[in-house]
Design a protein around this motif. Structure first.
Motif: not given
Length: 148
Positions: A83-91, A93-106
């Motif tokens: 669960x930590x790994x999933x949230x880490x990936x989303x926060x 890699x996705x949200x902060x580093x934008x490795x995948x552009x799934x969301x806008x900036x928070x």
């Protein structure tokens, strides 16, 4: 069920605190040669630093496999790490580093704080002088509201 939830929380919390320690003292210490790829611009999707995610994920898989027969504490701790790994990936890699552009900036204050803390961590690409080594354990000054 309460015991299972307790072990999930334990696994999650253990990842945050051990992750903070490993990041500060090992990744920005003797393992800098691997971790520095995360502090440098990259032209590829993967970086050598991703090996740490493979390592932590492997620990979770081993714990889950060892505990799946009886759904004992190992299974639930492994689930907490996952669960930590999933949230880490989303926060991270996705949200902060934008490795995948799934969301806008928070826009959320909590997510903005995490975002600002990680930006501060990356202001340097050197082994020393970095701040804020956790994902959730973030200095409180990053959560202050911005003046309008």
């Amino acid at each position: 069920m309460i015991t299972a939830i307790g072990f999930i929380i334990l696994g999650f919390a253990a990842m945050e605190f051990s992750g903070w320690f490993i990041h500060k003292y090992l990744m920005h210490g003797p393992l800098w040669m691997i971790h520095k790829t995360h502090h440098q611009p990259s032209k590829t999707f993967f970086e050598l630093n991703d090996l740490f995610s493979v390592l932590f994920g492997s620990i979770a898989v081993v714990l889950i496999l060892l505990g799946v027969d009886n759904f004992d504490y190992r299974f639930w701790i492994g689930m907490g790490i996952s669960l930590y790994g999933i949230l880490y990936f989303i926060l991270h890699d996705v949200l902060v580093h934008r490795r995948l552009k799934w969301f806008d900036r928070p826009n959320n204050t909590f997510l903005k704080g995490i975002f600002k803390a990680h930006q501060a961590h990356h202001r340097t690409n050197q082994k020393e002088d970095a701040v804020s080594f956790g994902l959730f354990v973030v200095p409180k000054e990053f959560f202050k509201n911005e003046e309008k």
